[in-house]
Design a protein around this motif. Structure first.
Motif, short mmCIF file in Angstrom:
data_model
loop_
_atom_site.label_atom_id
_atom_site.label_comp_id
_atom_site.label_asym_id
_atom_site.label_seq_id
_atom_site.Cartn_x
_atom_site.Cartn_y
_atom_site.Cartn_z
N GLN A 160 0.83 -1.20 0.00
CA GLN A 160 0.00 0.00 0.00
C GLN A 160 0.87 1.25 0.00
O GLN A 160 2.03 1.22 0.45
CB GLN A 160 -0.91 0.02 1.23
CG GLN A 160 -2.03 -1.01 1.17
CD GLN A 160 -3.02 -0.82 2.29
OE1 GLN A 160 -2.68 -0.37 3.38
NE2 GLN A 160 -4.27 -1.18 2.04
N ALA A 161 0.30 2.32 -0.49
CA ALA A 161 1.03 3.59 -0.48
C ALA A 161 1.47 3.92 0.94
O ALA A 161 0.73 3.74 1.90
CB ALA A 161 0.14 4.70 -1.02
N SER B 207 8.22 4.85 2.07
CA SER B 207 7.22 5.83 1.65
C SER B 207 6.84 5.64 0.18
O SER B 207 6.80 6.59 -0.61
CB SER B 207 7.74 7.26 1.86
OG SER B 207 8.08 7.48 3.21
N GLN C 137 4.98 5.17 -3.27
CA GLN C 137 3.83 5.84 -3.87
C GLN C 137 3.40 5.08 -5.12
O GLN C 137 4.20 4.35 -5.71
CB GLN C 137 4.21 7.27 -4.24
CG GLN C 137 4.64 8.11 -3.05
CD GLN C 137 3.56 8.20 -1.98
OE1 GLN C 137 2.38 8.41 -2.27
NE2 GLN C 137 3.95 8.02 -0.72
N PRO C 138 2.15 5.24 -5.54
CA PRO C 138 1.68 4.53 -6.74
C PRO C 138 2.57 4.76 -7.96
O PRO C 138 2.72 3.84 -8.79
CB PRO C 138 0.27 5.09 -6.95
CG PRO C 138 -0.18 5.43 -5.56
CD PRO C 138 1.05 5.95 -4.86
N GLU C 139 3.17 5.92 -8.06
CA GLU C 139 4.03 6.20 -9.22
C GLU C 139 5.34 5.42 -9.17
O GLU C 139 6.11 5.45 -10.14
CB GLU C 139 4.32 7.69 -9.35
CG GLU C 139 4.82 8.35 -8.08
CD GLU C 139 3.71 8.97 -7.25
OE1 GLU C 139 2.58 8.41 -7.23
OE2 GLU C 139 3.98 10.02 -6.61
N THR D 102 5.27 2.23 -8.95
CA THR D 102 4.91 0.94 -9.54
C THR D 102 5.67 0.72 -10.84
O THR D 102 5.63 1.57 -11.75
CB THR D 102 3.40 0.88 -9.80
OG1 THR D 102 2.71 0.90 -8.54
CG2 THR D 102 3.02 -0.40 -10.54
N THR E 174 4.38 -3.25 -7.06
CA THR E 174 3.09 -2.62 -7.28
C THR E 174 2.66 -1.91 -6.01
O THR E 174 2.61 -2.53 -4.94
CB THR E 174 2.03 -3.66 -7.68
OG1 THR E 174 2.46 -4.36 -8.84
CG2 THR E 174 0.69 -2.98 -7.97
N VAL E 175 2.39 -0.63 -6.13
CA VAL E 175 1.99 0.18 -4.98
C VAL E 175 0.54 0.62 -5.20
O VAL E 175 0.23 1.31 -6.17
CB VAL E 175 2.89 1.42 -4.81
CG1 VAL E 175 2.51 2.18 -3.54
CG2 VAL E 175 4.36 1.00 -4.78
N SER E 176 -0.32 0.21 -4.30
CA SER E 176 -1.74 0.55 -4.41
C SER E 176 -2.04 1.82 -3.62
O SER E 176 -1.42 2.08 -2.59
CB SER E 176 -2.60 -0.60 -3.90
OG SER E 176 -2.36 -0.82 -2.54
N SER E 177 -3.00 2.58 -4.13
CA SER E 177 -3.35 3.84 -3.46
C SER E 177 -4.43 3.65 -2.42
O SER E 177 -5.03 2.60 -2.32
CB SER E 177 -3.80 4.86 -4.51
OG SER E 177 -4.88 4.33 -5.24
#
Length: 120
Positions: free
Chosen positions: A13-14, A85, A87-89, A91, A117-120
């Motif tokens: 997760q983010a 830390s 962030q979705p970006e 990914t 993969t980072v989920s928001s």
């Protein structure tokens, strides 16, 4: 010849953290700078961080500075990327690569990549 195998990717997760590892074969590891790169879908591959053969000077792209830390253990032929830390970006598929000499030069060897993969 250097073979590189990445591990440690996954779904987070983010705001979370992941630690990527890259295991290298061969006796020239400590004489090569190492780098982490990433490629997101539909985007060009970009450099993320790099470290000299001795583990001294490091480089980070601006967007990860202060959040990511590259390190290496020459006794174990390992290079790491601590990512905090997230962030979705962030990914992307993350690759480690071995350069031609201790200070850099062209990257000659590449791993197969590990998905982050980072989920928001």
């Amino acid at each position: 010849q250097v073979q590189l195998v990445e591990s440690g990717g996954g779904l987070v997760q983010a705001g979370g953290s992941l630690r990527l590892s890259c295991a290298a074969s061969g006796r020239t590891f400590s004489r090569r700078a190492m780098g982490w790169f990433r490629q997101a879908p539909g985007k060009e591959r970009e450099s993320v961080a790099a470290i000299t053969g001795s583990g001294g000077p490091t480089y980070y792209r601006a967007s990860v500075k202060g959040r990511f830390t590259i390190s290496r253990d020459n006794a174990k032929n390992m290079v790491y990327l601590q990512m905090n830390s997230l962030q979705p970006e962030d990914t992307a598929v993350y690759y480690c690569a071995a350069a031609s000499d201790t200070w850099g030069g062209p990257y000659q060897y590449w791993g197969q990549g590990t998905q982050v993969t980072v989920s928001s």
